[in-house]
Design an enzyme around this catalytic site. Structure first.
Site, mmCIF file in Angstrom:
data_model
loop_
_atom_site.group_PDB
_atom_site.id
_atom_site.type_symbol
_atom_site.label_atom_id
_atom_site.label_comp_id
_atom_site.label_asym_id
_atom_site.label_seq_id
_atom_site.Cartn_x
_atom_site.Cartn_y
_atom_site.Cartn_z
ATOM 1 N N PHE A 156 -33.838 4.418 33.280
ATOM 2 C CA PHE A 156 -32.865 3.849 32.321
ATOM 3 C C PHE A 156 -32.936 2.518 31.884
ATOM 4 O O PHE A 156 -32.158 1.674 31.945
ATOM 5 C CB PHE A 156 -31.290 3.867 33.041
ATOM 6 C CG PHE A 156 -30.366 3.970 32.127
ATOM 7 C CD1 PHE A 156 -30.209 5.186 31.214
ATOM 8 C CD2 PHE A 156 -29.116 3.262 32.165
ATOM 9 C CE1 PHE A 156 -29.111 5.289 30.223
ATOM 10 C CE2 PHE A 156 -28.072 3.411 31.092
ATOM 11 C CZ PHE A 156 -28.211 4.321 30.355
ATOM 12 N N SER A 181 -30.757 1.684 40.839
ATOM 13 C CA SER A 181 -29.387 1.016 40.840
ATOM 14 C C SER A 181 -28.770 1.382 39.626
ATOM 15 O O SER A 181 -29.389 1.574 38.704
ATOM 16 C CB SER A 181 -30.001 -0.457 41.052
ATOM 17 O OG SER A 181 -30.801 -0.890 40.017
ATOM 18 N N ALA A 241 -42.877 9.373 27.918
ATOM 19 C CA ALA A 241 -43.276 8.440 28.690
ATOM 20 C C ALA A 241 -44.659 8.077 29.211
ATOM 21 O O ALA A 241 -45.521 7.706 28.427
ATOM 22 C CB ALA A 241 -42.379 8.494 30.159
ATOM 23 N N ARG A 242 -45.186 9.074 30.090
ATOM 24 C CA ARG A 242 -46.718 9.268 30.204
ATOM 25 C C ARG A 242 -46.945 10.629 30.670
ATOM 26 O O ARG A 242 -46.030 11.315 31.234
ATOM 27 C CB ARG A 242 -46.917 8.193 31.464
ATOM 28 C CG ARG A 242 -47.078 6.696 31.109
ATOM 29 C CD ARG A 242 -48.147 6.549 30.323
ATOM 30 N NE ARG A 242 -48.159 5.053 29.789
ATOM 31 C CZ ARG A 242 -47.822 4.714 28.723
ATOM 32 N NH1 ARG A 242 -47.295 5.354 27.855
ATOM 33 N NH2 ARG A 242 -47.963 3.357 28.272
ATOM 34 N N GLU A 271 -54.725 12.949 27.964
ATOM 35 C CA GLU A 271 -55.087 12.903 26.579
ATOM 36 C C GLU A 271 -56.443 12.022 26.251
ATOM 37 O O GLU A 271 -56.438 11.137 26.877
ATOM 38 C CB GLU A 271 -53.842 12.197 25.973
ATOM 39 C CG GLU A 271 -53.378 11.091 26.199
ATOM 40 C CD GLU A 271 -51.953 10.484 25.620
ATOM 41 O OE1 GLU A 271 -52.098 9.827 24.812
ATOM 42 O OE2 GLU A 271 -50.919 10.819 26.199
ATOM 43 N N HIS A 289 -49.143 11.280 20.362
ATOM 44 C CA HIS A 289 -48.755 9.985 21.204
ATOM 45 C C HIS A 289 -48.443 9.023 19.836
ATOM 46 O O HIS A 289 -48.995 8.067 19.560
ATOM 47 C CB HIS A 289 -50.123 9.485 21.752
ATOM 48 C CG HIS A 289 -49.584 8.527 22.844
ATOM 49 N ND1 HIS A 289 -50.119 8.126 24.008
ATOM 50 C CD2 HIS A 289 -48.411 7.272 22.798
ATOM 51 C CE1 HIS A 289 -49.748 7.342 24.772
ATOM 52 N NE2 HIS A 289 -48.730 6.854 24.032
ATOM 53 N N GLY A 291 -45.469 7.562 19.511
ATOM 54 C CA GLY A 291 -44.103 6.710 20.043
ATOM 55 C C GLY A 291 -43.923 5.366 19.436
ATOM 56 O O GLY A 291 -42.934 4.942 18.986
#
Length: 323
Positions: A156, A181, A241-242, A271, A289, A291
């Site tokens: 997050f 957290s 993400a990865r 990749e 990819h 992003g």
């Protein structure tokens, strides 16, 4: 006084390359080929700064090369799990990255993949291009609603929160998240976000699950067969993400067996070599990819690297120092 020697391993936006050319003795990778380990070793021996990308591999055997001239790795990207950070520390190499500037563009791609997977966009495109569409039908290519659905976020941070804003304010989605957290209260209040105790506790409640955690050994195959089995048969998995966060073989199996409804992927294990099992599946949307692939974002990433190099060679504080 001679200019520092700088190598960038792939082509960057032209405006940033031009600025680098003005300030440094710059070497470009003119044919934009992926570097071999031997080329990286030679680069570390011959340049004051080397600027890799998130798809380059810099293991210990590269970083430990003898007669090293390089003192700084100006990474073009936020993630740095492709660099052996422990080896970099041992070798006294500075590593920087490019946080903050690719948040919105990456969040946009996550939402793109969510919508593509939910509404079978890639499948529909293939059908039309292949000449297989015979006309509108009340039961043709039925798909899933996004508006009002529940989105679970694993991680997050900045990008996940941007996805949550777009999903909640744009589509009225309910937001769940997993994070060590609690998030800041103002963010939680704005998104009406609910923190779950664990990934296992969250997955059964999600219509869509989006991954926003770093790569590396600690998160490798975080999404595995066991966790995929906790998702609804109607749910979709999104990964910007990865690639190594997801066990590719387990995801392919669950997609083949319709254990979940679909997936949208922008990143992959190993990749650009994609597991061939993905290629014949209709219920997965695949992007190369993309992003951060907007002109403004990639330019801002290059400017971040430039700022870090300038700070280093001026003897100042590096704004984005990882090591």
């Amino acid at each position: 006084m001679s200019k520092p020697k700088v190598l960038i391993t792939r082509r960057w936006p032209a405006s940033v390359e031009a600025k680098l050319q003005e300030r440094y003795e710059l070497t470009l990778n003119l044919d934009d080929h992926p570097f071999s380990l031997a080329e990286f070793q030679a680069a570390l021996q011959n340049y004051d700064a080397v600027c890799p990308t998130v798809c380059d591999s810099l293991p210990a055997e590269v970083l430990n090369v003898a007669n090293k001239r390089c003192k700084i790795l100006g990474n073009f990207g936020v993630g740095y799990n492709h660099i052996d950070i422990n080896a970099a520390k041992q070798q006294g190499l500075i590593v920087t990255n490019t946080p903050g500037v690719l948040t919105e563009s990456t969040a946009d791609i996550a939402m793109t993949l969510l919508l593509m997977s939910a509404r079978r966009g890639a499948e529909g495109d293939r059908l039309v291009r292949a000449g297989g569409w015979t006309g509108w039908c009340p039961t043709h290519m039925m798909s899933s609603d996004v508006t009002g659905a529940t989105l679970g976020l694993i991680g997050f941070g900045r990008i996940a929160q941007a996805v949550a804003r777009k999903a909640h304010h744009g589509f009225g989605m309910k937001i769940l998240y997993v994070k060590p957290s609690p998030a800041e209260q103002a963010i939680v209040d704005d998104l009406q976000a609910v923190r779950c105790d664990s990934i296992e506790a969250m997955l059964p409640h999600c219509d869509y699950v989006s991954l926003h955690c770093p790569g590396g050994n600690e998160t490798r195959h975080l999404i595995n067969a066991e966790r995929l089995s906790l998702m609804k048969p109607s749910a979709h998995l999104i990964n910007t993400a990865r690639g190594d966060v997801v066990d590719s073989s387990a995801l392919i199996k669950v997609l083949q067996e319709k254990g979940i409804a679909g997936a949208g992927l922008d990143v992959y294990e190993g990749e650009p070599n994609i597991h061939p099992g993905f290629l014949n599946l209709e219920n997965v949307s695949l992007l190369p990819h993309l992003g951060s692939a907007t002109i403004a974002t990639r330019t801002a990433m290059g400017e971040k690297v430039l700022a870090n190099l300038e700070a280093y060679f001026a003897g100042g504080e590096l704004p984005d120092r990882v090591v």
